[in-house]
Design a protein around this motif. Structure first.
Motif, PDB file in Angstrom:
ATOM      1  N   ARG A  91       0.973  -1.099  -0.133  1.00 34.07           N
ATOM      2  CA  ARG A  91       0.046  -0.120  -0.034  1.00 34.07           C
ATOM      3  C   ARG A  91       0.842   1.084   0.030  1.00 34.07           C
ATOM      4  O   ARG A  91       0.440   2.176  -0.746  1.00 34.07           O
ATOM      5  CB  ARG A  91      -0.869   0.028   1.137  1.00 34.07           C
ATOM      6  N   ARG A  92       1.690   1.345   0.562  1.00 33.73           N
ATOM      7  CA  ARG A  92       2.634   2.519   0.785  1.00 33.73           C
ATOM      8  C   ARG A  92       3.734   2.627  -0.343  1.00 33.73           C
ATOM      9  O   ARG A  92       3.965   3.805  -0.882  1.00 33.73           O
ATOM     10  CB  ARG A  92       3.658   2.580   2.105  1.00 33.73           C
ATOM     11  N   HIS A  93       3.895   1.322  -0.742  1.00 39.27           N
ATOM     12  CA  HIS A  93       4.810   1.764  -2.272  1.00 39.27           C
ATOM     13  C   HIS A  93       4.297   0.633  -3.269  1.00 39.27           C
ATOM     14  O   HIS A  93       4.784  -0.449  -3.537  1.00 39.27           O
ATOM     15  CB  HIS A  93       6.158   0.842  -1.872  1.00 39.27           C
ATOM     16  N   PRO A  94       3.283   1.394  -4.092  1.00 37.17           N
ATOM     17  CA  PRO A  94       2.659   0.623  -4.998  1.00 37.17           C
ATOM     18  C   PRO A  94       3.784  -0.001  -6.217  1.00 37.17           C
ATOM     19  O   PRO A  94       4.731   0.920  -6.443  1.00 37.17           O
ATOM     20  CB  PRO A  94       1.739   1.634  -5.777  1.00 37.17           C
ATOM     21  N   ALA A  95       3.487  -0.832  -6.816  1.00 36.67           N
ATOM     22  CA  ALA A  95       4.495  -1.423  -7.822  1.00 36.67           C
ATOM     23  C   ALA A  95       4.568  -0.260  -8.809  1.00 36.67           C
ATOM     24  O   ALA A  95       5.737  -0.441  -9.510  1.00 36.67           O
ATOM     25  CB  ALA A  95       3.893  -2.635  -8.550  1.00 36.67           C
ATOM     26  N   GLU A  96       3.413   0.290  -9.337  1.00 38.85           N
ATOM     27  CA  GLU A  96       3.646   1.115 -10.435  1.00 38.85           C
ATOM     28  C   GLU A  96       4.553   2.303 -10.272  1.00 38.85           C
ATOM     29  O   GLU A  96       5.455   2.718 -11.130  1.00 38.85           O
ATOM     30  CB  GLU A  96       2.370   1.798 -10.813  1.00 38.85           C
ATOM     31  N   ASP A  97       4.681   2.816  -8.887  1.00 34.38           N
ATOM     32  CA  ASP A  97       5.554   3.904  -8.392  1.00 34.38           C
ATOM     33  C   ASP A  97       7.075   3.345  -8.479  1.00 34.38           C
ATOM     34  O   ASP A  97       7.877   4.032  -8.803  1.00 34.38           O
ATOM     35  CB  ASP A  97       5.309   4.305  -7.248  1.00 34.38           C
ATOM     36  N   LEU A  98       7.205   2.294  -8.015  1.00 35.98           N
ATOM     37  CA  LEU A  98       8.532   1.587  -7.925  1.00 35.98           C
ATOM     38  C   LEU A  98       9.147   1.596  -9.338  1.00 35.98           C
ATOM     39  O   LEU A  98      10.254   1.719  -9.586  1.00 35.98           O
ATOM     40  CB  LEU A  98       8.411   0.563  -7.240  1.00 35.98           C
ATOM     41  N   LEU A  99       8.257   1.012 -10.214  1.00 40.82           N
ATOM     42  CA  LEU A  99       8.750   0.826 -11.731  1.00 40.82           C
ATOM     43  C   LEU A  99       9.234   2.186 -12.272  1.00 40.82           C
ATOM     44  O   LEU A  99      10.175   2.316 -13.155  1.00 40.82           O
ATOM     45  CB  LEU A  99       7.511   0.214 -12.388  1.00 40.82           C
ATOM     46  N   ALA A 100       8.086   3.305 -11.889  1.00 44.55           N
ATOM     47  CA  ALA A 100       8.745   4.763 -12.398  1.00 44.55           C
ATOM     48  C   ALA A 100       9.928   5.094 -11.891  1.00 44.55           C
ATOM     49  O   ALA A 100      10.828   5.701 -12.387  1.00 44.55           O
ATOM     50  CB  ALA A 100       7.604   5.669 -12.197  1.00 44.55           C
ATOM     51  N   LEU A 101      10.133   4.761 -10.545  1.00 37.72           N
ATOM     52  CA  LEU A 101      11.215   5.332  -9.946  1.00 37.72           C
ATOM     53  C   LEU A 101      12.603   4.705 -10.325  1.00 37.72           C
ATOM     54  O   LEU A 101      13.608   5.308 -10.353  1.00 37.72           O
ATOM     55  CB  LEU A 101      11.133   4.961  -8.317  1.00 37.72           C
ATOM     56  N   TYR A 102      12.506   3.310 -10.772  1.00 38.43           N
ATOM     57  CA  TYR A 102      13.729   2.652 -11.237  1.00 38.43           C
ATOM     58  C   TYR A 102      14.449   3.391 -12.390  1.00 38.43           C
ATOM     59  O   TYR A 102      15.718   3.411 -12.516  1.00 38.43           O
ATOM     60  CB  TYR A 102      13.328   1.325 -11.632  1.00 38.43           C
ATOM     61  N   HIS A 103      13.574   4.170 -13.215  1.00 43.75           N
ATOM     62  CA  HIS A 103      14.176   4.653 -14.445  1.00 43.75           C
ATOM     63  C   HIS A 103      14.770   6.102 -13.914  1.00 43.75           C
ATOM     64  O   HIS A 103      15.629   6.563 -14.889  1.00 43.75           O
ATOM     65  CB  HIS A 103      13.014   5.020 -15.341  1.00 43.75           C
ATOM     66  N   GLU A 104      14.857   6.539 -12.562  1.00 42.15           N
ATOM     67  CA  GLU A 104      15.473   7.752 -12.332  1.00 42.15           C
ATOM     68  C   GLU A 104      16.991   7.363 -12.193  1.00 42.15           C
ATOM     69  O   GLU A 104      17.847   8.304 -11.855  1.00 42.15           O
ATOM     70  CB  GLU A 104      14.901   8.197 -11.134  1.00 42.15           C
ATOM     71  N   ARG A 105      17.234   6.200 -12.133  1.00 41.14           N
ATOM     72  CA  ARG A 105      18.690   5.610 -12.132  1.00 41.14           C
ATOM     73  C   ARG A 105      19.497   6.359 -13.173  1.00 41.14           C
ATOM     74  O   ARG A 105      20.666   6.613 -13.209  1.00 41.14           O
ATOM     75  CB  ARG A 105      18.714   4.244 -11.964  1.00 41.14           C
ATOM     76  N   TRP A 106      18.747   6.476 -14.467  1.00 37.41           N
ATOM     77  CA  TRP A 106      19.299   6.780 -15.553  1.00 37.41           C
ATOM     78  C   TRP A 106      18.810   8.255 -15.828  1.00 37.41           C
ATOM     79  O   TRP A 106      19.748   9.152 -16.340  1.00 37.41           O
ATOM     80  CB  TRP A 106      18.960   6.011 -16.704  1.00 37.41           C
ATOM     81  N   GLY A 107      17.739   8.516 -15.631  1.00 39.43           N
ATOM     82  CA  GLY A 107      17.315  10.066 -15.849  1.00 39.43           C
ATOM     83  C   GLY A 107      17.334  10.711 -14.464  1.00 39.43           C
ATOM     84  O   GLY A 107      16.270  11.291 -14.094  1.00 39.43           O
ATOM     85  N   ALA A 108      18.427  11.219 -14.017  1.00 44.04           N
ATOM     86  CA  ALA A 108      18.627  11.504 -12.654  1.00 44.04           C
ATOM     87  C   ALA A 108      17.861  12.813 -12.592  1.00 44.04           C
ATOM     88  O   ALA A 108      17.563  13.213 -11.351  1.00 44.04           O
ATOM     89  CB  ALA A 108      19.982  11.601 -12.157  1.00 44.04           C
ATOM     90  N   THR A 109      18.037  13.730 -13.505  1.00 45.15           N
ATOM     91  CA  THR A 109      17.573  14.934 -13.225  1.00 45.15           C
ATOM     92  C   THR A 109      16.114  15.439 -13.808  1.00 45.15           C
ATOM     93  O   THR A 109      15.523  16.610 -13.442  1.00 45.15           O
ATOM     94  CB  THR A 109      18.570  16.008 -14.246  1.00 45.15           C
ATOM     95  N   ARG A 110      15.405  14.211 -14.331  1.00 47.43           N
ATOM     96  CA  ARG A 110      14.108  14.311 -14.674  1.00 47.43           C
ATOM     97  C   ARG A 110      13.324  14.248 -13.348  1.00 47.43           C
ATOM     98  O   ARG A 110      13.137  13.539 -12.872  1.00 47.43           O
ATOM     99  CB  ARG A 110      13.793  13.275 -15.857  1.00 47.43           C
ATOM    100  N   SER A 111      12.191  15.226 -13.779  1.00 50.23           N
ATOM    101  CA  SER A 111      11.284  15.276 -12.670  1.00 50.23           C
ATOM    102  C   SER A 111      10.491  14.107 -12.699  1.00 50.23           C
ATOM    103  O   SER A 111      10.048  13.488 -13.794  1.00 50.23           O
ATOM    104  CB  SER A 111      10.335  16.591 -12.809  1.00 50.23           C
ATOM    105  N   ARG A 112       9.960  13.625 -11.407  1.00 51.67           N
ATOM    106  CA  ARG A 112       9.179  12.109 -11.408  1.00 51.67           C
ATOM    107  C   ARG A 112       8.059  12.507 -12.095  1.00 51.67           C
ATOM    108  O   ARG A 112       7.328  13.346 -11.905  1.00 51.67           O
ATOM    109  CB  ARG A 112       9.252  11.977  -9.802  1.00 51.67           C
ATOM    110  N   THR A 113       7.758  11.336 -12.824  1.00 50.91           N
ATOM    111  CA  THR A 113       6.391  11.206 -13.570  1.00 50.91           C
ATOM    112  C   THR A 113       5.753   9.722 -13.549  1.00 50.91           C
ATOM    113  O   THR A 113       6.607   8.927 -13.536  1.00 50.91           O
ATOM    114  CB  THR A 113       6.489  11.736 -14.825  1.00 50.91           C
ATOM    115  N   ARG A 114       4.728   9.504 -13.558  1.00 49.34           N
ATOM    116  CA  ARG A 114       4.169   8.165 -13.449  1.00 49.34           C
ATOM    117  C   ARG A 114       4.209   7.804 -14.970  1.00 49.34           C
ATOM    118  O   ARG A 114       3.834   8.473 -15.958  1.00 49.34           O
ATOM    119  CB  ARG A 114       2.623   8.132 -13.045  1.00 49.34           C
TER     120      ARG A 114
END
Length: 336
Positions: free
Chosen positions: A298-321
């Motif tokens: 509930r606190r960490h939905p799968a879709e949010d974690l999938l989006a978060l993983y891509h920030e490893r490469w797009g470090a300066t991009r604002s977070r988006t779903r």
């Protein structure tokens, strides 16, 4: 009561070094690396020698400037540093490139290493966008082993000769592994030396992890030793795992992910299919799996974690779903 007005004068006191090299040459550098810090490091026993044309403090800023102007010669960098002094009418000693090389050699690596250890650290405010995820500062390990160095006897003895598919590399290769804050790309720590493998190099930086951090890692770090080390540091982990790893399914939450144990660490595994549509209309489809120690569905939905993983490469991009991106579709796969 008559109107009253007054003036207030605010005075700011700035402390500067004395001498021709007072600004440390580059004012922008002295904003981040104060001359007091440089002097303190150089004041350590055995580091203060006789005064030379290029003092130790100036040599430190010169080496830092070499990193900023990597494509310029020693002479060009020196001229850039001294330009403001010359414009102000100050006399600056003429120094040959051989003299600058001697100054760098006398300085040695230790003061720069200590300076980095003091200056390195996270820069982003926890409330800034892209810096943290639900109170956890996102960080990532990354490295390279393609930096070539001169083929001297000392370098070969230190770094060895790296074997490639066609034989042996023409030059010794220097490996660098860094731990960076993904939101700002600020370095928290780094190790430099011969190539030993990403996991072994990253193990030397585990002391920089804290319990308020979330480590984003690609499948190059999918190793039991790495997972245990991150878990022991009390930091959270979001790791892409290799297709060859088959963790046991212990329980399946409602979102289609499943709970398991990897290397003795309780994890949650999320499997997804990614479909990317290119500008020419062609599509590419692939499947990958993430393992995370964030097991609260509930606190960490799968879709949010999938989006978060891509920030490893797009470090300066604002977070988006990811579901909001028009050219990419994510389908969570149920293991039931």
């Amino acid at each position: 009561m008559p109107d009253q007005c007054g003036t207030m004068t605010l005075t700011q006191t700035l402390t500067t070094a004395c001498g021709a090299f007072a600004p440390g040459h580059l004012g922008a550098l002295t904003r981040f690396i104060p001359f007091e810090l440089v002097d303190d490091i150089l004041d350590r026993p055995g580091r203060r020698g006789r005064t030379r044309t290029v003092p130790g403090r100036v040599a430190v800023y010169f080496v830092l400037a070499l990193a900023l102007f990597a494509d310029a010669s020693y002479g060009r960098v020196w001229d850039t540093l001294c330009a403001a002094l010359r414009q102000a009418g100050r006399l600056v000693a003429a120094v040959t490139e051989a003299g600058l090389a001697d100054a760098r050699r006398r300085l040695g690596p230790d003061p720069l290493r200590e300076l980095f250890e003091v200056a390195a650290g996270p820069l982003g405010r926890p409330c800034a966008r892209g810096v943290s995820y639900r109170g956890l500062r996102t960080v990532a390990f990354d490295g390279c082993r393609s930096t070539r160095v001169p083929e001297t006897g000392d370098n070969v003895a230190w770094l060895g000769r790296y074997k490639v598919a066609a034989g042996v590399a023409a030059y010794p290769l220097l490996a660098v592994m860094a731990l960076a804050e993904t939101g700002t790309r600020a370095l928290l720590g780094a190790v430099v030396g011969p190539y030993r493998g990403e996991v072994e190099a990253a193990s030397q930086l585990m002391g920089h992890l804290r319990q308020d951090m979330l480590v984003l890692a690609d499948r190059g770090f999918d190793a039991n030793a790495f997972i245990r080390a991150v878990h022991a540091s009390r930091a959270a982990l979001l790791l892409r795992i290799c297709s060859s790893r088959r963790p046991a399914v212990l329980r399946i939450p409602a979102d289609g992910s499943f709970l398991s144990v990897i290397a003795g660490v309780p994890v949650r595994v999320i499997t997804a299919t990614v479909t990317v549509t290119c500008a020419d209309g062609s599509t590419h489809r692939g499947e990958y799996r993430l393992a995370t120690t964030l097991t609260d569905v509930r606190r960490h939905p799968a879709e949010d974690l999938l989006a978060l993983y891509h920030e490893r490469w797009g470090a300066t991009r604002s977070r988006t779903r990811l579901s909001e991106l028009p050219d990419r579709r994510i389908d969570l796969m149920s293991t039931a």
